[in-house]
Design an enzyme around this catalytic site. Sequence first.
Site, mmCIF file in Angstrom:
data_model
loop_
_atom_site.group_PDB
_atom_site.id
_atom_site.type_symbol
_atom_site.label_atom_id
_atom_site.label_comp_id
_atom_site.label_asym_id
_atom_site.label_seq_id
_atom_site.Cartn_x
_atom_site.Cartn_y
_atom_site.Cartn_z
ATOM 1 C CB THR A 129 -0.915 -0.008 1.231
ATOM 2 O OG1 THR A 129 -1.843 -1.083 1.102
ATOM 3 C CG2 THR A 129 -1.676 1.302 1.360
ATOM 4 C CD GLN A 170 -3.079 -8.033 -1.999
ATOM 5 O OE1 GLN A 170 -3.145 -6.917 -1.494
ATOM 6 N NE2 GLN A 170 -2.332 -9.008 -1.494
ATOM 7 C CG HIS A 207 -4.820 -8.977 1.044
ATOM 8 N ND1 HIS A 207 -4.297 -9.850 1.974
ATOM 9 C CD2 HIS A 207 -4.213 -7.775 1.286
ATOM 10 C CE1 HIS A 207 -3.424 -9.211 2.742
ATOM 11 N NE2 HIS A 207 -3.342 -7.957 2.336
ATOM 12 C CG ASN A 232 -1.118 -9.397 6.034
ATOM 13 O OD1 ASN A 232 -0.655 -10.504 6.327
ATOM 14 N ND2 ASN A 232 -0.455 -8.548 5.282
ATOM 15 C CE1 TYR A 254 -6.462 -4.916 5.990
ATOM 16 C CE2 TYR A 254 -4.764 -6.326 5.060
ATOM 17 C CZ TYR A 254 -5.140 -5.128 5.646
ATOM 18 O OH TYR A 254 -4.203 -4.153 5.884
ATOM 19 N NE ARG A 289 1.284 -11.458 0.378
ATOM 20 C CZ ARG A 289 2.007 -10.488 0.909
ATOM 21 N NH1 ARG A 289 1.427 -9.438 1.455
ATOM 22 N NH2 ARG A 289 3.319 -10.546 0.889
ATOM 23 C CG ASN A 332 -4.151 -5.652 10.843
ATOM 24 O OD1 ASN A 332 -3.655 -4.710 11.467
ATOM 25 N ND2 ASN A 332 -3.909 -5.862 9.561
ATOM 26 N N GLY A 340 9.634 -7.085 -0.527
ATOM 27 C CA GLY A 340 8.754 -5.942 -0.364
ATOM 28 C C GLY A 340 9.500 -4.625 -0.252
ATOM 29 N NE ARG A 341 9.231 -2.861 6.014
ATOM 30 C CZ ARG A 341 8.795 -4.021 6.509
ATOM 31 N NH1 ARG A 341 9.375 -5.146 6.134
ATOM 32 N NH2 ARG A 341 7.786 -4.064 7.361
#
Length: 368
Positions: free
Chosen positions: A27, A101, A182, A185, A187, A235, A243, A324-325
């Site tokens: 995001t 996604q 997704h 995480n 969601y 995923r 979360n 990712g990062r």
Amino acid sequence: MSDDPLFQPLTLGRLALPNRIVMPPMTRSRAAQPGDVPTALMAEYYAQRASAGLIVSEGTWISPLGKGYAWTPGIHTPAQIAGWRQVTDAVHAAGGRIFAQLWHVGRLSHSSLLDGQSPVSSSAIQAAGVNVFIAEADGQPAFVQASQPRALSVAEIQEIVGQFRQAARQALEAGFDGVELHAANGYLVNQFIDSNANARTDEYGGSLENRLRFLGEVAGALVEGTGDKSRVGIRLAPLTTLNGCVDADPESTYLAAARLLGEIGVAYIHIAEADWDDAPHMPVEFKRQLRAAFPGTLIYAGKYTAERARAALSEGWADLIAFGRPFVANPDLTERLRHGAPLAAPDRATLFGGGAHGLTDYPTLAAA
């Protein structure tokens, strides 16, 4: 041909991936307002990183009640579809491949993002202590406690399954090569899977079979929406406890999920490993069990270095590795990994929201 495991080609359905490096969903909160529309700046950002074997877009909400954070893009209005088309055109022109996604955040939202409505979830259980970010009047982000959700009715669950099916069709209309659900995480799909987030007593709660029902129905809807199993990935995050979602027996739950997705025939499972400092370790034996349970492609993400990635590929329990990062600050990450070059570090202050700074202005190694 290179003997480097990271640079072996891989066939994923109709796609020929030139390497095993994935840019995972991240995001970045730069969709245009009003309307949460993808922009030409986003197209430039993704195209800069098109040398990845596969790009998976940032989470893209499928309906207004699926939105959970300010400035995140959707994929359900004509303007949003057109915005994503300029992104996919740019990636394809640069020689890349990109999946969308598809995202419904469920309870991880705030009523101010939903025109005053309550978020929805498997059950009316608030994600206590979990903050989401909203936009203040001055355009700055503010972090607020996620709102109290209401439980979905069975009819509403089926409506959301239909929204995922339609979103898959719209993703292809927008030029994506496929879609990723997704289901990780914390969601919405995760809120059905994990035992502590699901207090239902109907066919969507209680037993493991029931808690996996929504996952199976949505995965099937995405296959129907794309018309091609090889265009669908999922995923999952078996051990992340992000979360507020925790499962009482994650290994049993997610091995069953992998078997279910194998029966449906999706192209890949994308495993998000916990990557914070004191995160629970994901044992290699569990990864080998997932390999035995699922016949398709397996992607792993979670603080992988080049060395760890090559080991995972060589050991055979992973087919692709997502970074990712590192992709945030290194648009030419694939070349840096190929040559063992140093990696730039991302500026945390520009990760969410803003403009080109911190998005498209990171230099390549050659330019630096």
